[in-house]
Design an enzyme around this catalytic site. Structure first.
Site, short mmCIF file in Angstrom:
data_model
loop_
_atom_site.label_atom_id
_atom_site.label_comp_id
_atom_site.label_asym_id
_atom_site.label_seq_id
_atom_site.Cartn_x
_atom_site.Cartn_y
_atom_site.Cartn_z
N ASN A 37 0.80 -1.23 0.00
CA ASN A 37 0.00 0.00 0.00
C ASN A 37 0.84 1.28 0.00
O ASN A 37 0.36 2.32 -0.44
CB ASN A 37 -0.94 -0.03 1.21
CG ASN A 37 -1.59 1.31 1.45
OD1 ASN A 37 -2.47 1.70 0.71
ND2 ASN A 37 -1.13 2.03 2.46
N TYR A 44 3.20 9.20 -11.62
CA TYR A 44 2.22 8.52 -10.75
C TYR A 44 1.35 7.53 -11.53
O TYR A 44 1.32 6.35 -11.21
CB TYR A 44 1.41 9.56 -9.98
CG TYR A 44 0.49 8.96 -8.94
CD1 TYR A 44 0.98 8.15 -7.92
CD2 TYR A 44 -0.88 9.21 -8.98
CE1 TYR A 44 0.13 7.59 -6.97
CE2 TYR A 44 -1.73 8.67 -8.03
CZ TYR A 44 -1.23 7.86 -7.03
OH TYR A 44 -2.08 7.31 -6.09
N LYS A 83 1.20 3.32 -11.43
CA LYS A 83 -0.02 2.55 -11.11
C LYS A 83 -0.44 1.65 -12.28
O LYS A 83 -1.03 0.60 -12.06
CB LYS A 83 -1.14 3.49 -10.67
CG LYS A 83 -0.83 4.26 -9.37
CD LYS A 83 -0.59 3.34 -8.17
CE LYS A 83 -0.44 4.10 -6.87
NZ LYS A 83 -0.21 3.24 -5.70
#
Ligand code: NAD
Length: 245
Positions: free
Chosen positions: A88, A153, A157
């Protein structure tokens, strides 16, 4: 829902991670949290202790495979097995391409992608020994739509989704399920760091009419970690109130 399970959660000191730690403890898992610094790990442990929960906490450099492996071995020695790994920990970015340095880009890929590789690589042999396990990754809605600035970013992901889908296929024969949760806009420090003019219109555009809470994501992790999801692997579960930005 998680009685007898041992769960390791990275980025467990605040935000989505801390709420997931709490939710897993409420569901009777043994939880080990990882954070970036000794102080933040200590603060998280103390606040959970006040709520009646005891957890172990560590702060390894997630980009140092040997350091990660040593701690995994320590956890195995104490608990015997790791049933659930939640990757996470993550950082975001919002600078335009001209203002983003190679170092900025690398920093995001190091934590959001390479650290996940290190953790999974260290934990998988023990999950195989234990005849199964669950690996869950925190993706993002930007892994589906991209975002208007801060290219590192979404790049990271998209990679998280690739890791999730590929390893779900590689590890399925060993009864290891691999899924990801793709949060929308969730009320944590990460979002508080964004400029007001960027965040306000985003929240106004969410069809469910509210910002997401860390609990919304923790509940999705709980479901995917539990035996209720025993036939689900390779999924990227959007938890975003139908946000599409
Ligand atoms: P946060 O900033 O509140 O928490 C980030 C966590 O990552 C902290 O526990 C911190 O200790 C850990 N971390 C940061 N740098 C680290 C490092 N170098 N080494 C080890 N750990 C480190 O953020 P959050 O919103 O709770 O984010 C958690 C995850 O959710 C991230 O992967 C993020 O990309 C993802 N996410 C968040 C949102 C959102 O709207 N908040 C949306 C989509 C995805």
């Amino acid at each position: 829902m998680l009685k007898g399970k041992v769960a390791l959660i990275t980025g467990g000191t605040r935000g989505i991670g801390l709420e997931t730690v709490r939710t897993f403890l409420e569901n009777h898992a043994d939880v080990i949290l990882f954070g970036s610094k000794s102080e933040s790990v200590q603060i998280a442990k103390e606040s959970l202790k006040k709520e009646g929960f005891l957890v172990d906490g560590y702060f390894p450099n997630l980009n140092n495979y040997e350091e990660v492996l040593d701690i995994i071995k320590e956890i195995i020695k104490k608990y015997g097995h790791i049933d659930i790994l939640i990757n996470n920990a993550g950082i975001s970015a919002n600078k335009k391409i001209e203002d983003t340095t190679y170092e900025d880009f690398s920093k995001i890929i190091d934590l959001n992608v390479k650290a996940i590789f290190n953790l999974i690589k260290a934990v998988v042999p023990y999950m195989k020994d234990n005849q199964g396990g669950v690996i869950l990754n925190t993706s993002s809605m930007v892994s589906i739509y991209g975002q208007p600035s801060g290219v590192g970013y979404p790049a990271s992901k998209f990679a998280v989704n690739g890791i999730t889908k590929s390893l779900s296929r590689e590890l399925a024969p060993f009864q290891i399920r691999v899924n990801a949760v793709a949060p929308g806009i969730i009320k944590t420090d990460m979002v508080a760091a964004l400029p007001e003019e960027q965040i306000k219109p985003l929240i106004q555009s969410i069809p469910l009419g509210r910002i997401g809470e860390p609990k919304d994501i923790a509940n999705a992790f709980l479901f995917l970690a539990s035996d209720m999801a025993s036939y689900i692997t390779g999924e990227i579960l959007s938890v975003d109130g139908a946000a599409r930005s």
